[in-house]
Design a protein around this motif. Structure first.
Motif, mmCIF file in Angstrom:
data_model
loop_
_atom_site.group_PDB
_atom_site.id
_atom_site.type_symbol
_atom_site.label_atom_id
_atom_site.label_comp_id
_atom_site.label_asym_id
_atom_site.label_seq_id
_atom_site.Cartn_x
_atom_site.Cartn_y
_atom_site.Cartn_z
ATOM 1 N N ALA A 136 0.834 -1.201 0.000
ATOM 2 C CA ALA A 136 0.000 0.000 0.000
ATOM 3 C C ALA A 136 0.870 1.253 0.000
ATOM 4 O O ALA A 136 0.613 2.213 -0.749
ATOM 5 C CB ALA A 136 -0.916 -0.005 1.221
ATOM 6 N N ALA A 137 1.919 1.269 0.815
ATOM 7 C CA ALA A 137 2.822 2.421 0.875
ATOM 8 C C ALA A 137 3.537 2.612 -0.460
ATOM 9 O O ALA A 137 3.685 3.746 -0.952
ATOM 10 C CB ALA A 137 3.832 2.229 1.999
ATOM 11 N N LEU A 138 3.951 1.491 -1.060
ATOM 12 C CA LEU A 138 4.628 1.566 -2.356
ATOM 13 C C LEU A 138 3.670 2.083 -3.432
ATOM 14 O O LEU A 138 4.076 2.862 -4.325
ATOM 15 C CB LEU A 138 5.176 0.194 -2.730
ATOM 16 N N GLY A 139 2.416 1.663 -3.353
ATOM 17 C CA GLY A 139 1.425 2.152 -4.307
ATOM 18 C C GLY A 139 1.215 3.658 -4.176
ATOM 19 O O GLY A 139 1.036 4.359 -5.185
ATOM 20 N N ILE A 140 1.254 4.156 -2.956
ATOM 21 C CA ILE A 140 1.125 5.603 -2.750
ATOM 22 C C ILE A 140 2.306 6.337 -3.388
ATOM 23 O O ILE A 140 2.136 7.370 -4.059
ATOM 24 C CB ILE A 140 1.042 5.911 -1.240
ATOM 25 N N PHE A 141 3.502 5.794 -3.204
ATOM 26 C CA PHE A 141 4.695 6.420 -3.789
ATOM 27 C C PHE A 141 4.594 6.426 -5.318
ATOM 28 O O PHE A 141 4.855 7.451 -5.961
ATOM 29 C CB PHE A 141 5.949 5.666 -3.337
ATOM 30 N N ARG A 142 4.237 5.308 -5.880
ATOM 31 C CA ARG A 142 4.157 5.217 -7.339
ATOM 32 C C ARG A 142 3.025 6.087 -7.887
ATOM 33 O O ARG A 142 3.055 6.445 -9.067
ATOM 34 C CB ARG A 142 3.964 3.756 -7.748
ATOM 35 N N GLY A 143 2.074 6.404 -7.046
ATOM 36 C CA GLY A 143 1.017 7.311 -7.465
ATOM 37 C C GLY A 143 1.435 8.779 -7.398
ATOM 38 O O GLY A 143 0.620 9.656 -7.697
ATOM 39 N N GLY A 144 2.684 9.039 -7.020
ATOM 40 C CA GLY A 144 3.187 10.399 -6.987
ATOM 41 C C GLY A 144 2.809 11.189 -5.742
ATOM 42 O O GLY A 144 3.075 12.388 -5.665
ATOM 43 N N GLN A 145 2.240 10.505 -4.748
ATOM 44 C CA GLN A 145 1.868 11.170 -3.495
ATOM 45 C C GLN A 145 3.034 11.012 -2.500
ATOM 46 O O GLN A 145 2.971 10.225 -1.558
ATOM 47 C CB GLN A 145 0.572 10.569 -2.945
ATOM 48 N N PHE A 146 4.062 11.783 -2.713
ATOM 49 C CA PHE A 146 5.315 11.563 -1.992
ATOM 50 C C PHE A 146 5.221 11.901 -0.502
ATOM 51 O O PHE A 146 5.830 11.228 0.327
ATOM 52 C CB PHE A 146 6.440 12.361 -2.659
ATOM 53 N N ALA A 176 11.087 9.159 -1.109
ATOM 54 C CA ALA A 176 9.945 10.041 -0.870
ATOM 55 C C ALA A 176 10.419 11.348 -0.221
ATOM 56 O O ALA A 176 9.927 12.441 -0.552
ATOM 57 C CB ALA A 176 8.929 9.336 0.024
ATOM 58 N N GLN A 177 11.363 11.247 0.684
ATOM 59 C CA GLN A 177 11.894 12.451 1.334
ATOM 60 C C GLN A 177 12.713 13.293 0.354
ATOM 61 O O GLN A 177 12.678 14.535 0.413
ATOM 62 C CB GLN A 177 12.745 12.039 2.546
ATOM 63 N N TYR A 178 13.442 12.648 -0.541
ATOM 64 C CA TYR A 178 14.165 13.382 -1.571
ATOM 65 C C TYR A 178 13.176 14.162 -2.448
ATOM 66 O O TYR A 178 13.412 15.330 -2.796
ATOM 67 C CB TYR A 178 14.989 12.424 -2.424
ATOM 68 N N ALA A 179 12.037 13.472 -2.796
ATOM 69 C CA ALA A 179 11.039 14.122 -3.657
ATOM 70 C C ALA A 179 10.383 15.305 -2.958
ATOM 71 O O ALA A 179 9.950 16.252 -3.620
ATOM 72 C CB ALA A 179 9.976 13.100 -4.074
ATOM 73 N N THR A 180 10.319 15.260 -1.631
ATOM 74 C CA THR A 180 9.734 16.380 -0.868
ATOM 75 C C THR A 180 10.813 17.323 -0.326
ATOM 76 O O THR A 180 10.527 18.178 0.512
ATOM 77 C CB THR A 180 8.893 15.840 0.303
ATOM 78 N N ARG A 181 12.068 17.137 -0.817
ATOM 79 C CA ARG A 181 13.203 18.004 -0.491
ATOM 80 C C ARG A 181 13.623 17.952 0.985
ATOM 81 O O ARG A 181 14.219 18.894 1.500
ATOM 82 C CB ARG A 181 12.901 19.455 -0.891
ATOM 83 N N ASN A 182 13.318 16.831 1.600
ATOM 84 C CA ASN A 182 13.822 16.599 2.959
ATOM 85 C C ASN A 182 15.156 15.857 2.840
ATOM 86 O O ASN A 182 15.277 14.685 3.183
ATOM 87 C CB ASN A 182 12.817 15.791 3.791
ATOM 88 N N SER A 209 21.718 8.159 -4.556
ATOM 89 C CA SER A 209 20.716 9.086 -4.027
ATOM 90 C C SER A 209 21.304 9.956 -2.917
ATOM 91 O O SER A 209 20.963 11.149 -2.803
ATOM 92 C CB SER A 209 19.516 8.305 -3.495
ATOM 93 N N ILE A 210 22.208 9.399 -2.127
ATOM 94 C CA ILE A 210 22.869 10.208 -1.084
ATOM 95 C C ILE A 210 23.664 11.330 -1.744
ATOM 96 O O ILE A 210 23.622 12.501 -1.322
ATOM 97 C CB ILE A 210 23.778 9.317 -0.217
ATOM 98 N N ALA A 211 24.396 10.974 -2.800
ATOM 99 C CA ALA A 211 25.182 11.989 -3.519
ATOM 100 C C ALA A 211 24.262 13.059 -4.104
ATOM 101 O O ALA A 211 24.585 14.257 -4.053
ATOM 102 C CB ALA A 211 25.996 11.319 -4.630
ATOM 103 N N ASN A 212 23.119 12.641 -4.642
ATOM 104 C CA ASN A 212 22.175 13.624 -5.197
ATOM 105 C C ASN A 212 21.663 14.565 -4.117
ATOM 106 O O ASN A 212 21.511 15.781 -4.362
ATOM 107 C CB ASN A 212 21.007 12.901 -5.854
ATOM 108 N N CYS A 213 21.371 14.024 -2.941
ATOM 109 C CA CYS A 213 20.933 14.875 -1.831
ATOM 110 C C CYS A 213 22.046 15.868 -1.446
ATOM 111 O O CYS A 213 21.762 17.062 -1.178
ATOM 112 C CB CYS A 213 20.572 14.020 -0.617
#
Length: 251
Positions: A136-146, A176-182, A209-213
């Protein structure tokens, strides 16, 4: 001569009358005896009839009592049979209900029993609810609801601290935190994921992803160091190839 005959005739007549009288008396006596005999016979016949009728009534009464007792026994047997039939029906219903409940319990147990799952190349046992919550959590992420996915994965890790999903959950939580700039929180969760499962299939992506952050945080030196570690630790990965390209741009 004529004078002698007359007295004799009178005597004969007298004797005849006497005999007739005696005969009549004898006849009357015989009639009384016959009547008494007939009356006696009638009385005896009547007594026999009454006795026979009494016996017949007694026999009929006994027969009626026997029939009544038999009818009572039949009714009792019918009642017993109905009760037994009712008890059998109740027992059958009870057994059916127990079987249905047992089936429901078995289904619930099967639904609640851990089963083998495979995620990101890792195989482990997971409860049905645990699996459902992760998907369910993965489905939320894939739905773009970060933002919602961030909350869902954070709650998942808290609810199932020993879950085999946790490495993957931390990875997607970081994304998800990267997508929300956390970015700082994302870095912390990516590192937790790498500490938990350094050989995870998504470990190279987590390092990238760590390097991207770090790049987003303008920490170029740290990003360069992370990318170098990526190319050394996972040199054959697609993430390492992307890291080399990014590292060349940072120079």
């Amino acid at each position: 001569m004529m004078r002698v005959v007359a007295p004799l005739r009178g005597a004969a007549i007298a004797v005849a009358l006497l005999c007739a009288s005696l005969g009549a008396q004898a006849a009357l006596f015989e009639d009384d005896e016959a009547r008494r005999a007939i009356l006696d016979l009638r009385q005896r016949v009547e007594a026999m009839r009454q006795q026979s009728e009494q016996r017949q009534n007694e026999e009929n009464a006994q027969l009626r009592r026997s029939l009544l007792e038999l009818q009572t026994q039949i009714e009792q047997m019918r009642g017993d049979l109905q009760r037994m039939t009712g008890q059998n029906e109740q027992l059958t219903r009870a057994v059916t209900e127990m079987q249905q409940r047992q089936g429901e319990i078995d289904d619930r147990l099967k639904k609640s029993e851990p089963s083998k799952v495979s995620v990101d190349g890792r195989e482990f046992s997971a409860d049905p609810r645990e699996k459902a919550d992760f998907e369910a959590a993965l489905g939320i992420f894939r739905g773009g609801q970060f933002a919602q996915a961030q909350t869902a994965f954070a709650e998942f890790v808290k609810r199932y601290p020993q879950s085999g999903y946790n490495a993957s959950a931390l990875f997607w939580l970081g994304n998800a935190q990267y997508a929300t700039r956390n970015y700082n929180e994302a870095i912390a969760n990516f590192r937790s994921m790498l500490s938990l499962a350094p050989d995870h299939a998504k470990a190279p992506e987590a390092v990238l992803s760590i390097a991207n952050c770090q790049i987003e945080l303008k920490d170029t030196r740290a990003a360069r160091r992370t990318l170098e570690d990526l190319t050394k630790a996972y040199p054959q990965s697609e993430a390492a190839q992307a890291g080399r390209e990014r590292l060349s741009r940072l120079r």
